[in-house]
Enzyme design. Structure first.
Site, PDB file in Angstrom:
ATOM      1  N   GLY A  21       0.820  -1.200  -0.044  1.00 28.68           N
ATOM      2  CA  GLY A  21      -0.085  -0.030   0.052  1.00 28.68           C
ATOM      3  C   GLY A  21       0.653   1.361  -0.117  1.00 28.68           C
ATOM      4  O   GLY A  21       0.466   2.258  -0.721  1.00 28.68           O
ATOM      5  N   ARG A  25       7.218   1.686   1.434  1.00 25.39           N
ATOM      6  CA  ARG A  25       7.480   0.138   1.423  1.00 25.39           C
ATOM      7  C   ARG A  25       8.131  -0.022  -0.053  1.00 25.39           C
ATOM      8  O   ARG A  25       8.812  -1.095  -0.004  1.00 25.39           O
ATOM      9  CB  ARG A  25       6.294  -0.347   1.872  1.00 25.39           C
ATOM     10  CG  ARG A  25       6.867  -1.755   2.642  1.00 25.39           C
ATOM     11  CD  ARG A  25       5.517  -2.512   3.123  1.00 25.39           C
ATOM     12  NE  ARG A  25       5.293  -1.673   4.461  1.00 25.39           N
ATOM     13  CZ  ARG A  25       6.095  -1.800   5.635  1.00 25.39           C
ATOM     14  NH1 ARG A  25       7.179  -2.895   5.777  1.00 25.39           N
ATOM     15  NH2 ARG A  25       5.917  -1.557   7.019  1.00 25.39           N
ATOM     16  N   ARG A  44       2.717  11.226  -8.542  1.00 22.35           N
ATOM     17  CA  ARG A  44       1.941  11.381  -7.286  1.00 22.35           C
ATOM     18  C   ARG A  44       2.862  10.689  -6.216  1.00 22.35           C
ATOM     19  O   ARG A  44       2.479  10.505  -5.249  1.00 22.35           O
ATOM     20  CB  ARG A  44       0.657  10.796  -7.156  1.00 22.35           C
ATOM     21  CG  ARG A  44      -0.407  11.719  -7.803  1.00 22.35           C
ATOM     22  CD  ARG A  44      -1.728  10.990  -7.778  1.00 22.35           C
ATOM     23  NE  ARG A  44      -2.501  11.836  -8.702  1.00 22.35           N
ATOM     24  CZ  ARG A  44      -3.664  12.426  -8.128  1.00 22.35           C
ATOM     25  NH1 ARG A  44      -4.035  12.194  -6.990  1.00 22.35           N
ATOM     26  NH2 ARG A  44      -4.529  12.972  -8.904  1.00 22.35           N
ATOM     27  N   ARG A  88      -0.342  -8.363  -4.026  1.00 20.60           N
ATOM     28  CA  ARG A  88      -0.500  -7.528  -2.959  1.00 20.60           C
ATOM     29  C   ARG A  88       0.096  -7.873  -1.780  1.00 20.60           C
ATOM     30  O   ARG A  88      -0.148  -8.966  -1.483  1.00 20.60           O
ATOM     31  CB  ARG A  88      -2.251  -6.941  -2.600  1.00 20.60           C
ATOM     32  CG  ARG A  88      -2.286  -6.233  -1.526  1.00 20.60           C
ATOM     33  CD  ARG A  88      -3.609  -5.559  -1.286  1.00 20.60           C
ATOM     34  NE  ARG A  88      -3.958  -5.469  -0.194  1.00 20.60           N
ATOM     35  CZ  ARG A  88      -3.336  -4.699   0.895  1.00 20.60           C
ATOM     36  NH1 ARG A  88      -2.543  -3.797   0.523  1.00 20.60           N
ATOM     37  NH2 ARG A  88      -3.833  -4.464   2.088  1.00 20.60           N
ATOM     38  N   SER A  91      -0.812  -4.967   5.149  1.00 21.40           N
ATOM     39  CA  SER A  91      -1.104  -5.566   6.511  1.00 21.40           C
ATOM     40  C   SER A  91      -2.767  -5.543   6.551  1.00 21.40           C
ATOM     41  O   SER A  91      -3.456  -5.140   5.755  1.00 21.40           O
ATOM     42  CB  SER A  91      -0.858  -4.420   7.270  1.00 21.40           C
ATOM     43  OG  SER A  91      -1.124  -3.213   7.176  1.00 21.40           O
ATOM     44  N   ASP A 204      -2.436  -6.103  13.183  1.00 21.40           N
ATOM     45  CA  ASP A 204      -3.202  -5.623  14.541  1.00 21.40           C
ATOM     46  C   ASP A 204      -4.577  -6.661  14.783  1.00 21.40           C
ATOM     47  O   ASP A 204      -4.770  -7.086  13.738  1.00 21.40           O
ATOM     48  CB  ASP A 204      -3.849  -4.236  14.602  1.00 21.40           C
ATOM     49  CG  ASP A 204      -4.572  -4.069  13.356  1.00 21.40           C
ATOM     50  OD1 ASP A 204      -3.752  -3.400  12.577  1.00 21.40           O
ATOM     51  OD2 ASP A 204      -5.881  -3.880  13.269  1.00 21.40           O
ATOM     52  N   ARG A 218       7.918  -6.080  13.510  1.00 20.78           N
ATOM     53  CA  ARG A 218       7.052  -5.720  12.463  1.00 20.78           C
ATOM     54  C   ARG A 218       7.862  -5.674  10.978  1.00 20.78           C
ATOM     55  O   ARG A 218       7.326  -6.541  10.132  1.00 20.78           O
ATOM     56  CB  ARG A 218       6.135  -4.556  12.629  1.00 20.78           C
ATOM     57  CG  ARG A 218       4.940  -4.423  13.401  1.00 20.78           C
ATOM     58  CD  ARG A 218       3.941  -3.585  13.059  1.00 20.78           C
ATOM     59  NE  ARG A 218       4.526  -2.114  13.438  1.00 20.78           N
ATOM     60  CZ  ARG A 218       4.780  -1.423  14.448  1.00 20.78           C
ATOM     61  NH1 ARG A 218       4.136  -2.038  15.633  1.00 20.78           N
ATOM     62  NH2 ARG A 218       5.197  -0.452  14.551  1.00 20.78           N
TER      63      ARG A 218
HETATM   64  N1  HPA Z   1      -8.956  -2.183   9.082  1.00 15.17           N
HETATM   65  C1  HPA Z   1      -8.547  -1.920   7.632  1.00 15.17           C
HETATM   66  N2  HPA Z   1      -7.319  -2.099   7.241  1.00 15.17           N
HETATM   67  C2  HPA Z   1      -6.433  -2.366   8.179  1.00 15.17           C
HETATM   68  C3  HPA Z   1      -6.686  -2.567   9.295  1.00 15.17           C
HETATM   69  C4  HPA Z   1      -8.005  -2.454   9.957  1.00 15.17           C
HETATM   70  O1  HPA Z   1      -8.167  -2.688  11.101  1.00 15.17           O
HETATM   71  N3  HPA Z   1      -5.278  -3.104  10.015  1.00 15.17           N
HETATM   72  C5  HPA Z   1      -4.491  -3.043   8.945  1.00 15.17           C
HETATM   73  N4  HPA Z   1      -5.076  -2.684   7.758  1.00 15.17           N
END
Ligand code: HPA
Length: 234
Positions: A21, A25, A44, A88, A91, A204, A218
């Site tokens: 994304g 990175r 951009r 892709r 995370s 998370d 991470r």
């Molecule tokens: N929501 C949406 N996208 C994400 C999240 C999340 O909690 N964590 C990492 N990408």
């Protein structure tokens, strides 16, 4: 040859593009994993690079956040730059009890609360799915490395901050986690006859909010995901 969002020439991109994304990175992958990487796009600040991984020509370019953004970049790469595979590397949040921070989700399918697929005017609901061949290769690469992974459905949400605090509802349908891009990517691949896969590292957990990782930890787990994606690039 340039498109509204990609200022590159025909042949600048490899057949396979890794797509994180975050543009930084993408830069990290190019600088740390690719040999002879050259910058092929910088519109951009969405830097795209093409280089070599173990002799294989591979590209990396960011998607930005959300389905509209990955919808644009993946469409232009597939349609105008001869790209065949987009992997892709993102995370995600997880709501599965067996998934912890740093584990990997291989997204076989992508549910969504968005309406990206409405453009196809189908008389029903389209199920965005990953390419089977890429999925199988990613599974094998995880097994070889002894990496903890699960294969299944994810949710591509249009909201990160959601007023109804939603997300967990999807867990009752066996959905493993939430990110914001894969459903649109899978739709574009399907519509254009190309291949796509999303591999996500859990950053998370909705169930284990106390799980915290250091930035270094991470980074290491993201590195594993990059290596898996690079290994399976065709
Ligand atoms: N929501 C949406 N996208 C994400 C999240 C999340 O909690 N964590 C990492 N990408």
């Amino acid at each position: 040859m340039a498109t509204p969002h990609i200022n590159s020439k025909e042949g600048d991109f490899a057949k396979t593009v890794l797509m994180p994304g975050d543009p930084l990175r993408a830069k990290f992958i190019a600088e740390n994993f690719l040999e002879n990487a050259v910058l092929v796009n910088n519109v951009r600040g969405v830097n795209g690079y093409t280089g070599y991984y173990k002799g294989k020509r591979v590209s990396v370019m960011a998607s930005g956040m959300g389905q509209p953004s990955i919808g644009i970049y993946s469409y232009e790469l597939y349609k105008f730059f001869g790209v065949e595979n987009i992997i892709r590397v993102g995370s995600c949040g997880s709501f599965h009890k067996d998934l912890h921070v740093r584990d990997i989700i291989i997204a076989m399918g992508a549910c969504t609360n968005g309406n990206y697929a409405s453009q196809y005017r189908l008389p029903g609901t389209f199920s965005p799915i990953a390419d089977y061949d890429l999925t199988q290769k990613a599974v094998n690469a995880c097994k070889e490395r002894g990496v903890k992974y699960m294969v299944g459905n994810i949710l591509s949400s249009d909201t990160f901050y959601d007023d109804a605090n939603s997300g967990m509802e999807w867990a009752k349908m066996g959905v493993l986690g939430v990110e914001m891009e894969s459903a649109a990517l899978y739709c574009n691949a399907a519509r254009l006859g190309k291949k796509a896969l999303c591999i996500c590292t859990v950053s998370d957990s909705f169930l284990y909010p106390e799980e915290n990782t250091t930035a270094e930890e991470r980074q290491n787990s993201f590195t594993t995901m990059m290596e898996i994606a690079l290994e399976i690039a065709e």
